[in-house]
Motif scaffolding. Structure first.
Motif, short mmCIF file in Angstrom:
data_model
loop_
_atom_site.label_atom_id
_atom_site.label_comp_id
_atom_site.label_asym_id
_atom_site.label_seq_id
_atom_site.Cartn_x
_atom_site.Cartn_y
_atom_site.Cartn_z
N GLY A 77 54.84 54.52 26.66
CA GLY A 77 55.56 54.64 27.92
C GLY A 77 54.67 54.52 29.15
N ARG A 78 53.37 54.37 28.96
CA ARG A 78 52.45 54.24 30.10
C ARG A 78 51.97 52.81 30.21
NH1 ARG A 78 47.86 58.49 30.01
NH2 ARG A 78 47.47 57.34 31.91
N ARG A 79 51.84 52.35 31.43
CA ARG A 79 51.36 51.00 31.70
C ARG A 79 49.86 51.00 31.90
NH1 ARG A 79 55.19 49.12 36.50
NH2 ARG A 79 54.18 47.13 36.17
N GLY A 80 49.21 49.91 31.49
CA GLY A 80 47.77 49.77 31.67
C GLY A 80 47.41 49.55 33.13
N ALA A 81 46.15 49.79 33.46
CA ALA A 81 45.66 49.69 34.84
C ALA A 81 44.95 48.35 35.08
CB ALA A 81 44.74 50.86 35.16
N PHE A 82 45.52 47.27 34.60
CA PHE A 82 44.92 45.95 34.73
C PHE A 82 44.75 45.58 36.21
CE2 PHE A 82 45.10 41.34 35.08
CZ PHE A 82 44.19 40.95 34.12
N HIS A 83 43.57 45.04 36.56
CA HIS A 83 43.30 44.51 37.89
C HIS A 83 43.39 43.00 37.85
CE1 HIS A 83 40.93 47.96 39.88
NE2 HIS A 83 41.47 48.44 38.78
N LYS A 84 43.98 42.39 38.87
CA LYS A 84 43.94 40.94 39.00
C LYS A 84 42.52 40.58 39.46
CE LYS A 84 48.78 40.59 40.25
NZ LYS A 84 49.74 40.23 41.31
N ALA A 85 42.03 39.44 39.01
CA ALA A 85 40.69 39.00 39.38
C ALA A 85 40.69 38.34 40.75
CB ALA A 85 40.15 38.03 38.33
N ILE A 86 39.56 38.43 41.42
CA ILE A 86 39.38 37.76 42.71
C ILE A 86 38.35 36.66 42.53
CG2 ILE A 86 38.42 38.02 45.02
CD1 ILE A 86 39.66 40.67 45.24
N HIS A 87 38.66 35.50 43.07
CA HIS A 87 37.73 34.36 43.06
C HIS A 87 37.33 34.12 44.51
CE1 HIS A 87 37.09 29.79 42.22
NE2 HIS A 87 35.95 30.44 42.30
N GLY A 88 36.07 34.30 44.80
CA GLY A 88 35.57 34.07 46.15
C GLY A 88 34.70 32.83 46.18
N VAL A 89 34.92 31.98 47.17
CA VAL A 89 34.07 30.80 47.37
C VAL A 89 33.36 31.00 48.70
CG1 VAL A 89 34.00 28.30 47.69
CG2 VAL A 89 35.61 29.30 46.06
N LEU A 90 32.05 31.13 48.63
CA LEU A 90 31.21 31.36 49.80
C LEU A 90 30.80 30.02 50.39
CD1 LEU A 90 29.63 33.44 51.50
CD2 LEU A 90 27.80 33.25 49.82
N ARG A 91 31.07 29.83 51.68
CA ARG A 91 30.73 28.57 52.35
C ARG A 91 29.77 28.86 53.50
NH1 ARG A 91 33.81 24.48 50.31
NH2 ARG A 91 35.82 25.06 49.50
N SER A 92 28.90 27.88 53.74
CA SER A 92 27.95 27.97 54.83
C SER A 92 27.73 26.59 55.41
CB SER A 92 26.62 28.53 54.31
OG SER A 92 25.65 28.48 55.32
N GLN A 93 27.54 26.51 56.71
CA GLN A 93 27.22 25.23 57.33
C GLN A 93 25.85 24.75 56.88
OE1 GLN A 93 27.63 26.00 61.52
NE2 GLN A 93 29.80 25.45 61.50
#
Length: 150
Positions: A77-93
């Motif tokens: 009856g309990r739900r898991g604490a799954f986190h969605k993943a984050i994808h970061g793209v770092l950009r620089s001039q």
């Protein structure tokens, strides 16, 4: 890269200062409600963040949105604490997004997304291998450039 357990009112700059980031630049992913399945990804669940002290801008993409069936864990009856993943793209001039830079952004995805997904997988040994393969396939589908990790 961190699951900070800090509310949205705690700025990324504050976290960088607390961690002793050198220099005055803080570039980060946007605050997204990635935590958690058991709280329906409430607006206050912006714990997952990627920060850097170099670069000009970081693009953000939330993976596993919508949530795949394999991540909707429920037990007793309990739900898991799954986190969605984050994808970061770092950009620089100073450096364009070359294949090497794309690889490093994928490494960030793999570390954070993999840690989140693998935490879910670390359960009884019989099912572990099957779940791990499903997670790897899901990571590869969510970000095709991550395919080399699988």
């Amino acid at each position: 890269i961190a699951d900070t357990n800090e509310s949205p009112s705690t700025s990324n700059r504050h976290i960088a200062e607390y961690l002793g980031f050198p220099g005055g630049v803080v570039v980060n992913t946007s605050l997204e409600p990635t935590c958690c399945f058991d709280t329906d990804f409430a607006e206050w669940g912006t714990f997952d963040r990627i920060l850097a002290n170099f670069g000009d801008v970081m693009e953000t993409r939330v993976l596993f949105d919508p949530l795949p069936e394999w991540a909707k864990e429920q037990r007793g009856g309990r739900r898991g604490a799954f986190h969605k993943a984050i994808h970061g793209v770092l950009r620089s001039q100073d450096w364009p997004l070359t294949p090497g830079a794309r690889m490093w952004s994928t490494v960030l995805l793999a570390i954070f997304g993999g840690a989140s997904a693998l935490a879910w997988c670390c359960r009884p040994a019989m099912a572990r291998r099957t779940r791990l393969l499903r997670v790897k396939r899901a990571l590869a589908r969510a970000s095709p450039e991550a395919g080399f990790l699988c």
